[in-house]
Design a protein around this motif. Structure first.
Motif, PDB file in Angstrom:
ATOM      1  N   ILE A  19      -2.834  -2.415  -4.844  1.00 33.25           N
ATOM      2  CA  ILE A  19      -2.360  -1.435  -5.831  1.00 33.25           C
ATOM      3  C   ILE A  19      -3.194  -0.173  -5.666  1.00 33.25           C
ATOM      4  CG2 ILE A  19      -2.065  -0.933  -8.284  1.00 33.25           C
ATOM      5  CD1 ILE A  19      -1.954  -4.013  -8.703  1.00 33.25           C
ATOM      6  N   HIS A  20      -2.519   0.950  -5.447  1.00 33.09           N
ATOM      7  CA  HIS A  20      -3.213   2.223  -5.237  1.00 33.09           C
ATOM      8  C   HIS A  20      -3.710   2.766  -6.569  1.00 33.09           C
ATOM      9  CE1 HIS A  20      -3.390   6.662  -4.451  1.00 33.09           C
ATOM     10  NE2 HIS A  20      -3.983   6.219  -3.354  1.00 33.09           N
ATOM     11  N   LEU A  21      -5.009   3.088  -6.643  1.00 30.24           N
ATOM     12  CA  LEU A  21      -5.604   3.567  -7.891  1.00 30.24           C
ATOM     13  C   LEU A  21      -5.817   5.072  -7.924  1.00 30.24           C
ATOM     14  CD1 LEU A  21      -8.334   0.822  -8.461  1.00 30.24           C
ATOM     15  CD2 LEU A  21      -6.033   0.938  -9.443  1.00 30.24           C
ATOM     16  N   GLY A  22      -5.987   5.692  -6.762  1.00 29.97           N
ATOM     17  CA  GLY A  22      -6.217   7.128  -6.760  1.00 29.97           C
ATOM     18  C   GLY A  22      -6.913   7.592  -5.495  1.00 29.97           C
ATOM     19  N   ASN A  23      -7.095   8.906  -5.413  1.00 29.35           N
ATOM     20  CA  ASN A  23      -7.719   9.541  -4.257  1.00 29.35           C
ATOM     21  C   ASN A  23      -8.935  10.337  -4.705  1.00 29.35           C
ATOM     22  OD1 ASN A  23      -5.315   8.653  -3.057  1.00 29.35           O
ATOM     23  ND2 ASN A  23      -4.361  10.677  -3.258  1.00 29.35           N
ATOM     24  N   ASP A  24      -9.904  10.460  -3.801  1.00 31.04           N
ATOM     25  CA  ASP A  24     -11.077  11.292  -4.056  1.00 31.04           C
ATOM     26  C   ASP A  24     -11.322  12.179  -2.843  1.00 31.04           C
ATOM     27  OD1 ASP A  24     -12.497  10.172  -6.639  1.00 31.04           O
ATOM     28  OD2 ASP A  24     -11.827   8.433  -5.497  1.00 31.04           O
ATOM     29  N   PRO A  25     -11.743  13.445  -3.067  1.00 25.77           N
ATOM     30  CA  PRO A  25     -12.041  14.333  -1.939  1.00 25.77           C
ATOM     31  C   PRO A  25     -13.312  13.889  -1.231  1.00 25.77           C
ATOM     32  CG  PRO A  25     -12.705  15.368  -3.982  1.00 25.77           C
ATOM     33  CD  PRO A  25     -11.994  14.094  -4.365  1.00 25.77           C
ATOM     34  N   LEU A  26     -13.466  14.347  -0.014  1.00 23.29           N
ATOM     35  CA  LEU A  26     -14.654  14.043   0.775  1.00 23.29           C
ATOM     36  C   LEU A  26     -14.925  15.244   1.659  1.00 23.29           C
ATOM     37  CD1 LEU A  26     -16.802  12.027   1.801  1.00 23.29           C
ATOM     38  CD2 LEU A  26     -15.097  11.158   3.401  1.00 23.29           C
ATOM     39  N   ARG A  27     -16.157  15.780   1.577  1.00 25.75           N
ATOM     40  CA  ARG A  27     -16.443  17.009   2.323  1.00 25.75           C
ATOM     41  C   ARG A  27     -17.932  17.083   2.651  1.00 25.75           C
ATOM     42  NH1 ARG A  27     -16.249  17.759  -2.989  1.00 25.75           N
ATOM     43  NH2 ARG A  27     -17.712  19.171  -4.025  1.00 25.75           N
ATOM     44  N   TYR A  28     -18.238  17.887   3.674  1.00 28.81           N
ATOM     45  CA  TYR A  28     -19.629  18.215   3.955  1.00 28.81           C
ATOM     46  C   TYR A  28     -19.945  19.486   3.179  1.00 28.81           C
ATOM     47  CZ  TYR A  28     -24.044  18.668   6.417  1.00 28.81           C
ATOM     48  OH  TYR A  28     -25.384  18.738   6.708  1.00 28.81           O
ATOM     49  N   GLU A  29     -20.986  19.461   2.380  1.00 29.72           N
ATOM     50  CA  GLU A  29     -21.320  20.620   1.559  1.00 29.72           C
ATOM     51  C   GLU A  29     -22.826  20.710   1.362  1.00 29.72           C
ATOM     52  OE1 GLU A  29     -20.958  21.279  -3.076  1.00 29.72           O
ATOM     53  OE2 GLU A  29     -19.020  21.645  -2.134  1.00 29.72           O
ATOM     54  N   CYS A  30     -23.416  21.792   1.839  1.00 32.13           N
ATOM     55  CA  CYS A  30     -24.838  22.007   1.609  1.00 32.13           C
ATOM     56  C   CYS A  30     -25.029  22.702   0.269  1.00 32.13           C
ATOM     57  CB  CYS A  30     -25.443  22.847   2.731  1.00 32.13           C
ATOM     58  SG  CYS A  30     -27.246  22.917   2.621  1.00 32.13           S
ATOM     59  N   ARG A  31     -26.150  22.428  -0.387  1.00 29.95           N
ATOM     60  CA  ARG A  31     -26.408  22.976  -1.718  1.00 29.95           C
ATOM     61  C   ARG A  31     -27.567  23.971  -1.703  1.00 29.95           C
ATOM     62  NH1 ARG A  31     -23.541  19.668  -5.194  1.00 29.95           N
ATOM     63  NH2 ARG A  31     -24.634  20.488  -7.000  1.00 29.95           N
ATOM     64  N   CYS A  32     -27.886  24.491  -0.514  1.00 28.44           N
ATOM     65  CA  CYS A  32     -28.975  25.463  -0.446  1.00 28.44           C
ATOM     66  C   CYS A  32     -28.532  26.792  -1.058  1.00 28.44           C
ATOM     67  CB  CYS A  32     -29.432  25.662   0.999  1.00 28.44           C
ATOM     68  SG  CYS A  32     -28.233  26.473   2.072  1.00 28.44           S
ATOM     69  N   SER A  33     -29.501  27.602  -1.455  1.00 29.34           N
ATOM     70  CA  SER A  33     -29.219  28.902  -2.068  1.00 29.34           C
ATOM     71  C   SER A  33     -30.457  29.774  -1.952  1.00 29.34           C
ATOM     72  CB  SER A  33     -28.840  28.734  -3.550  1.00 29.34           C
ATOM     73  OG  SER A  33     -29.956  28.256  -4.288  1.00 29.34           O
TER      74      SER A  33
ATOM     75  N   MET B  27       0.863  -1.184   0.000  1.00 27.48           N
ATOM     76  CA  MET B  27       0.000   0.000   0.000  1.00 27.48           C
ATOM     77  C   MET B  27       0.895   1.228   0.000  1.00 27.48           C
ATOM     78  SD  MET B  27      -3.060   1.024   2.669  1.00 27.48           S
ATOM     79  CE  MET B  27      -4.137  -0.316   2.240  1.00 27.48           C
ATOM     80  N   SER B  28       0.679   2.137  -0.934  1.00 27.54           N
ATOM     81  CA  SER B  28       1.542   3.304  -1.061  1.00 27.54           C
ATOM     82  C   SER B  28       0.697   4.562  -1.184  1.00 27.54           C
ATOM     83  CB  SER B  28       2.431   3.148  -2.301  1.00 27.54           C
ATOM     84  OG  SER B  28       1.634   2.997  -3.460  1.00 27.54           O
ATOM     85  N   ALA B  29       1.392   5.685  -1.430  1.00 21.05           N
ATOM     86  CA  ALA B  29       0.733   6.970  -1.631  1.00 21.05           C
ATOM     87  C   ALA B  29      -0.125   7.356  -0.438  1.00 21.05           C
ATOM     88  CB  ALA B  29      -0.110   6.963  -2.913  1.00 21.05           C
ATOM     89  N   LYS B  30       0.470   7.302   0.759  1.00 22.68           N
ATOM     90  CA  LYS B  30      -0.276   7.646   1.960  1.00 22.68           C
ATOM     91  C   LYS B  30      -0.643   9.119   1.959  1.00 22.68           C
ATOM     92  CE  LYS B  30       0.017   7.617   6.973  1.00 22.68           C
ATOM     93  NZ  LYS B  30       0.796   7.188   8.160  1.00 22.68           N
ATOM     94  N   PRO B  31      -1.892   9.461   2.208  1.00 22.71           N
ATOM     95  CA  PRO B  31      -2.309  10.859   2.215  1.00 22.71           C
ATOM     96  C   PRO B  31      -1.979  11.518   3.542  1.00 22.71           C
ATOM     97  CG  PRO B  31      -4.153   9.484   2.772  1.00 22.71           C
ATOM     98  CD  PRO B  31      -2.999   8.552   2.502  1.00 22.71           C
ATOM     99  N   LEU B  32      -2.107  12.817   3.608  1.00 26.20           N
ATOM    100  CA  LEU B  32      -2.016  13.506   4.877  1.00 26.20           C
ATOM    101  C   LEU B  32      -3.181  13.090   5.746  1.00 26.20           C
ATOM    102  CD1 LEU B  32      -1.069  17.100   3.687  1.00 26.20           C
ATOM    103  CD2 LEU B  32       0.438  15.451   4.786  1.00 26.20           C
ATOM    104  N   ASP B  33      -2.894  12.635   6.966  1.00 25.73           N
ATOM    105  CA  ASP B  33      -3.948  12.107   7.812  1.00 25.73           C
ATOM    106  C   ASP B  33      -4.906  13.184   8.291  1.00 25.73           C
ATOM    107  OD1 ASP B  33      -3.035   9.502   7.641  1.00 25.73           O
ATOM    108  OD2 ASP B  33      -1.606   9.789   9.267  1.00 25.73           O
ATOM    109  N   THR B  34      -4.494  14.456   8.165  1.00 23.83           N
ATOM    110  CA  THR B  34      -5.376  15.531   8.605  1.00 23.83           C
ATOM    111  C   THR B  34      -6.418  15.884   7.563  1.00 23.83           C
ATOM    112  OG1 THR B  34      -3.774  17.138   7.760  1.00 23.83           O
ATOM    113  CG2 THR B  34      -3.601  16.533  10.088  1.00 23.83           C
ATOM    114  N   LEU B  35      -6.304  15.323   6.362  1.00 23.80           N
ATOM    115  CA  LEU B  35      -7.219  15.663   5.289  1.00 23.80           C
ATOM    116  C   LEU B  35      -8.237  14.551   5.096  1.00 23.80           C
ATOM    117  CD1 LEU B  35      -4.749  17.073   2.609  1.00 23.80           C
ATOM    118  CD2 LEU B  35      -6.083  18.352   4.299  1.00 23.80           C
ATOM    119  N   ASP B  36      -9.488  14.947   4.867  1.00 22.06           N
ATOM    120  CA  ASP B  36     -10.504  13.966   4.520  1.00 22.06           C
ATOM    121  C   ASP B  36     -10.317  13.515   3.078  1.00 22.06           C
ATOM    122  OD1 ASP B  36     -11.571  14.232   7.003  1.00 22.06           O
ATOM    123  OD2 ASP B  36     -13.486  15.067   6.368  1.00 22.06           O
TER     124      ASP B  36
END
Length: 270
Positions: free
Chosen positions: A222-236, A1-10
């Motif tokens: 085998i590491h394939l990639g990373n995806d972001p993860l966040r809380y996001e409201c879509r109100c307007s 397992m490689s490409a360890k992300p920053l643990d502080t980031l989601d």
């Protein structure tokens, strides 16, 4: 397992085993869950349930329908009341919980888990499935959904860790069987999982990534990639105006005559 992300980031790390038998997604969701539980003003008891739901729903959406909006709803008789996770492509999560400050046990009771797949633009529901919630476990309910509705053998595990009423760590793991999986591959995975638990490792202090690394170290990942993860409201404001326009003619006349109508977002409180 490689490409360890920053643990502080989601984010979500995607892997495949070298024998093409399994796909693995590992989510670090601490900041997302912290924001969600803060907005909802949950205590740690409901916050644990809510965090697991949001993390599991994010993994489900990314694994099965990354181009669609996916809603996962808990309808049950526990003290937390009905809970919703709403995941949009990207992976943008929002949600709500009916009784955020409940403390009576069980917070998750008997009932149903409902999964809906919706077009990202919000027009038309493509799919809906309902499964029972076994053993008061969101992970088991998601596994049941994947097996019954998608015919895919999957393992879900989620963990949230609270100390002194504050969330310190949150994450999740999904392992999915691929068409190339053979019986011996499943035996190997079963043996690996019998030696440790992702949830126990996270609760003991490991980051979600390190927990998955320790748990699955015997496998060739085998590491394939990373995806972001966040809380996001879509109100307007435009969405709020459309809501106001659904009022009756008499109510709209009252507003035109100087009355007021408050529209509050269920997902972020705005």
């Amino acid at each position: 397992m490689s490409a360890k992300p920053l643990d502080t980031l989601d984010g979500v790390q995607r892997f495949i085993t070298g024998d093409n038998a399994f796909r693995i997604l590992v989510a670090t969701s601490t900041n997302m869950v912290r924001e969600a539980t803060t907005i909802a003003s949950t205590g740690p008891v409901v916050g644990d349930l809510y965090g697991r739901l949001l993390t599991g729903a994010a993994l489900l959406q990314l694994a099965q329908s990354p181009a669609h909006r996916v809603q996962v709803t808990l309808k049950h008789d526990g003290s937390a009341g009905n809970c919703l996770a709403d995941v949009w492509p990207g992976v943008a999560v929002r949600g709500r919980v009916e009784h955020p400050k409940a403390t009576a046990l069980p917070v998750l009771g008997s009932g149903q888990l409902q999964v809906s797949r919706i077009r990202a633009e919000g027009v038309g529901e493509l799919y809906q499935s309902i499964v029972p919630i076994p053993d008061a476990s969101i992970a088991n309910a998601l596994q049941r959904f994947m097996l019954d509705s998608e015919q895919i053998l999957s393992l879900f595990s989620m963990a949230t860790v609270w100390k002194n009423n504050a969330l310190v760590r949150s994450g999740g793991l999904i392992i999915q069987a691929l068409p190339e999986m053979l019986h011996e591959h499943l035996e190997t995975l079963t043996d690996v999982l019998s030696k440790a638990s992702f949830e126990d490792l996270v609760e003991a202090g490991d980051t979600p990534f390190d927990a998955a690394k320790a748990l699955l170290s015997p496998l060739d990942l085998i590491h394939l990639g990373n995806d972001p993860l966040r809380y996001e409201c879509r109100c307007s404001q435009a969405v709020a105006v459309r809501a106001v326009m659904t009022l009756s003619p008499d109510e709209l006349d009252a507003i035109r005559d100087g009355g007021q109508e408050e529209v509050r977002c269920d997902f972020c409180g705005a």
